[in-house]
Design a protein around this motif. Structure first.
Motif, short mmCIF file in Angstrom:
data_model
loop_
_atom_site.label_atom_id
_atom_site.label_comp_id
_atom_site.label_asym_id
_atom_site.label_seq_id
_atom_site.Cartn_x
_atom_site.Cartn_y
_atom_site.Cartn_z
N ASN A 49 -20.81 53.79 12.94
CA ASN A 49 -20.24 54.47 14.11
C ASN A 49 -21.07 54.22 15.35
OD1 ASN A 49 -17.99 55.50 12.93
ND2 ASN A 49 -18.99 57.40 12.29
N ASN A 53 -19.61 52.93 18.77
CA ASN A 53 -19.86 53.62 20.03
C ASN A 53 -20.50 52.68 21.05
OD1 ASN A 53 -18.87 56.04 19.10
ND2 ASN A 53 -20.86 56.72 18.33
N ASN A 81 -25.90 66.18 14.21
CA ASN A 81 -24.56 66.77 14.15
C ASN A 81 -24.16 67.06 12.72
OD1 ASN A 81 -24.05 66.91 16.81
ND2 ASN A 81 -22.84 65.04 16.91
N ARG A 85 -23.17 70.51 11.40
CA ARG A 85 -21.83 70.75 10.86
C ARG A 85 -21.94 71.36 9.47
NH1 ARG A 85 -20.07 66.01 12.04
NH2 ARG A 85 -20.35 65.14 9.99
N TRP B 84 -10.43 55.97 26.33
CA TRP B 84 -11.05 57.11 27.00
C TRP B 84 -11.09 58.34 26.10
CZ3 TRP B 84 -7.71 61.18 27.41
CH2 TRP B 84 -6.35 60.88 27.34
N VAL B 85 -10.11 58.43 25.18
CA VAL B 85 -10.13 59.54 24.24
C VAL B 85 -11.39 59.44 23.39
CG1 VAL B 85 -9.00 60.62 22.26
CG2 VAL B 85 -7.64 59.68 24.15
N ARG B 86 -11.68 58.22 23.00
CA ARG B 86 -12.84 58.02 22.14
C ARG B 86 -14.14 58.24 22.90
NH1 ARG B 86 -9.99 53.50 20.68
NH2 ARG B 86 -8.50 54.00 19.04
N ALA B 88 -14.49 60.34 25.23
CA ALA B 88 -14.65 61.79 25.27
C ALA B 88 -15.13 62.31 23.92
CB ALA B 88 -13.33 62.45 25.63
N SER B 89 -14.54 61.77 22.86
CA SER B 89 -14.93 62.27 21.53
C SER B 89 -16.35 61.87 21.20
CB SER B 89 -13.97 61.75 20.47
OG SER B 89 -14.21 60.38 20.26
N PHE B 90 -16.85 60.87 21.91
CA PHE B 90 -18.23 60.50 21.68
C PHE B 90 -19.17 61.33 22.58
CE2 PHE B 90 -21.47 58.07 23.96
CZ PHE B 90 -22.44 58.05 22.98
N LEU B 92 -18.67 64.23 24.00
CA LEU B 92 -18.68 65.65 23.74
C LEU B 92 -19.69 66.04 22.66
CD1 LEU B 92 -17.05 67.73 25.25
CD2 LEU B 92 -15.57 67.91 23.25
N PRO B 93 -19.59 65.42 21.46
CA PRO B 93 -20.58 65.79 20.44
C PRO B 93 -22.00 65.49 20.89
CG PRO B 93 -19.04 64.14 19.61
CD PRO B 93 -18.57 64.52 20.97
#
Lengths: 185, 384
Positions: A49, A53, A81, A85, B84-86, B88-90, B92-93
């Motif tokens: 991941n 990313n 995380n 979690r 962009w969704v991803r 954000a999902s990256f 945010l956490p």
């Protein structure tokens, strides 16, 4: 080996570039994640991941050093995380969630980077020799190595000698640390 | 994590391989001036550690991982639409992680050291009030056989204490009551063969002998029943709030603490839960809940493993509010719990752990989430 990619030249849609970065950082990152979460079955996901990313934010990076720092930070956050979690789930007694400080993380990252260099030197040996060396390092005696790899005792000895010679050239000073005690037997 | 000791790894590696150039040696020496670095350097150059990690690296399959990654990567390259969704999902956490991390950093854990009382998990032990009015102390594991007026308890191989009566000809029901204080649990086999586990702060009133057409007992707190089969004599458990559970031969869990729901969970067999108004037949995996002060009985499907975790030696809380968790933990470790910050009462946690864990570890685990702080003082816990 350190910096085949120079600043400002990372082509993010090039498969070879991605593969290079992946091969360069995968093992140390995996081992780094393992230092946080002592469970090897999930660390692979974290590392993969982190690379995804990285690729998705590719425009923001143009230096390998920034990439490295991003990857380590990303894997570390994934570990944190995960621990969060899971909150306080503890399945077995003695399983302790380790929270590492930022300084610890930098130290572990350095250690993993050194380990990676050492490992790559060993890994660069021809497959059969590498197996012999790794088994030798594990402390497996010659007859058992021969049996496990399904080769003769003489072949084991020859492979060892050859590997020894190659490593001596490649590692120079390191063999006294790593290999000498085993090969002298 | 700005400073990753960039560039030092190659110096250390060259040191190991004996290829260090003079100017590099100078840089390394400079770096080593810091005692922390020196320590780290020695750790990294440790032969055993190097070996260990080389072997660990070798177990990881880099090429398989690359192939796996490549397919995922190619897929993403094709579906860039919602990138962009991803992002954000990256992001945010990441922000959350940093936020929690900062909070964690700021948090100080205060364990008051003075007048320390050792807090231990519950032990096996109970008291029994005999029909004669005498109280017998059933302490943990001291005796394999306990004699008292009118009967005895004998330890079986499984650790269960089996109750036996001296009088074989009771014509009327004479009751004994066994109860566990906070910090104690107990297992007992009744004269009909039924085994009952009593969780902390629970009680069971049962007859010395089961005379008559039915086997009736009275329960409070949390108990696990393994009822021995006898078709001719149904087994009935009654709670303080007039709920009765009628069974033939079965295993079930009953929970009826003061101020909580009364919950009957069936593990095996068949039971009928009834009060004045309602009658409900449960099948395995179902739980009947009776809300306090209300006659309605609700039935829902539950994971029985969670419900009976306690009798297998685990705590299991799933998305449970802290107040309930602390009440349960308080019963088990015999501590008083005070909420100094009432806002955290309703924070929810999921916990799975052994019931025999050290108390401080349990609290440390909950604290680690960064949501609450706990302070232990003697045998009390203050939650902030």
């Amino acid at each position: 080996m350190q910096e085949n990619l120079t600043d400002g030249q990372i082509d993010w849609n090039d498969r070879a570039t991605m593969q290079y970065l992946f091969r360069r950082f995968y093992l140390p990152l995996r081992s780094f994640a393992y230092q946080h979460v002592k469970d090897d079955s999930i660390t692979d996901d974290f590392v993969q991941n982190a690379f995804l990313n990285l690729w998705e934010r590719r425009m923001n990076f143009n230096a390998v050093l920034a990439v490295k720092s991003f990857l380590y930070l990303n894997v570390r956050n994934a570990c944190l995380n995960y621990l969060k979690r899971e909150q306080v789930r503890v399945c077995h007694e003695g399983h302790v969630i380790r929270m590492l400080t930022e300084e610890d993380c930098a130290d572990i990252a350095l250690e993993e980077e050194v380990n990676r260099l050492v490992y790559d030197a060993v890994a660069a040996l021809p497959e059969q020799s590498r197996r012999v060396v790794l088994l030798t390092m594990e402390g497996v005696p010659n007859p058992e190595i021969a049996e496990r790899l399904n080769i003769s005792m003489n072949t084991v000895k020859t492979l060892k000698m050859r590997a020894y010679r190659m490593l001596r050239e490649r590692l120079k000073g390191i063999q006294w640390i790593l290999l000498l005690p085993f090969f002298m037997k | 994590m700005e400073n990753l000791h960039d560039g030092i790894e190659i110096l250390i590696y060259r040191f190991l391989t004996g290829e260090l150039a003079p100017d590099e040696q100078v840089r390394l020496n400079e770096w080593l001036l810091d005692p922390k670095h020196k320590e780290l350097f020695e750790r990294i150059c440790n032969k055993e550690r190097l070996l260990e990690s080389t072997l660990r690296y070798d177990q990881y399959n880099r090429e398989a991982a690359w192939r796996h990654f490549e397919s995922k990567w190619l897929y993403r390259r094709r579906s860039m639409l919602f990138w962009w969704v991803r992002v954000a999902s990256f992001v945010l956490p990441l922000c959350l992680a940093v936020y929690f991390w900062m909070r964690e950093e700021r948090k100080e854990v205060v364990f008051v050291e003075d007048e320390k009382v050792e807090i231990t998990p519950a032990v096996s032990g109970a008291r029994m009030l005999l029909s004669s009015g005498e109280i017998v102390y059933l302490e943990s594991d001291t005796n394999d056989m306990i004699f008292f007026d009118g009967g005895r308890l004998v330890r079986e191989d499984s650790g269960v204490m089996a109750y036996a009566t001296d009088s074989l000809d009771d014509t009327e029901l004479k009751y004994n009551q066994v109860f566990t204080p906070r910090g104690c649990e107990y297992k007992i086999r009744l004269s009909d063969g039924t085994v009952v586990w009593l969780n902390a702060e629970s009680s069971l009133r049962f007859p010395r002998m089961f005379v008559g057409k039915e086997r009736k007992v009275y329960a409070e707190g949390e108990l696990y029943f393994e009822v021995s089969f006898d078709e001719s004599k149904p087994f009935i458990v009654e709670t303080k709030d007039n709920l009765s559970v009628k069974v033939l031969g079965t295993e079930f869990n009953l929970r009826s603490y003061d101020g909580e729901f009364t919950a009957t969970t069936l593990i095996r067999g068949k039971v009928r839960v009834e009060n004045m108004e309602n009658q409900i037949v449960l099948s395995p995996g179902q739980q009947a809940i009776r809300v306090n002060g209300c006659d309605e009985i609700q039935v829902k499907e539950v994971d029985v493993n969670h419900v009976v975790a306690w009798h297998r030696g685990y705590f299991f809380f799933e998305n449970t509010c802290l107040e309930e968790i602390m009440a349960e933990i308080g019963r088990w470790y015999d501590v008083q719990v005070f909420f100094e910050n009432t806002a955290v009462r309703n924070k929810r946690f999921s916990i799975e752990m052994r019931r025999h864990a050290c108390f401080e570890d349990v609290l440390a685990l909950i604290e680690r989430t960064g949501v609450v702080r706990m302070r232990i003082q003697q045998d009390s816990v203050f939650v902030k």
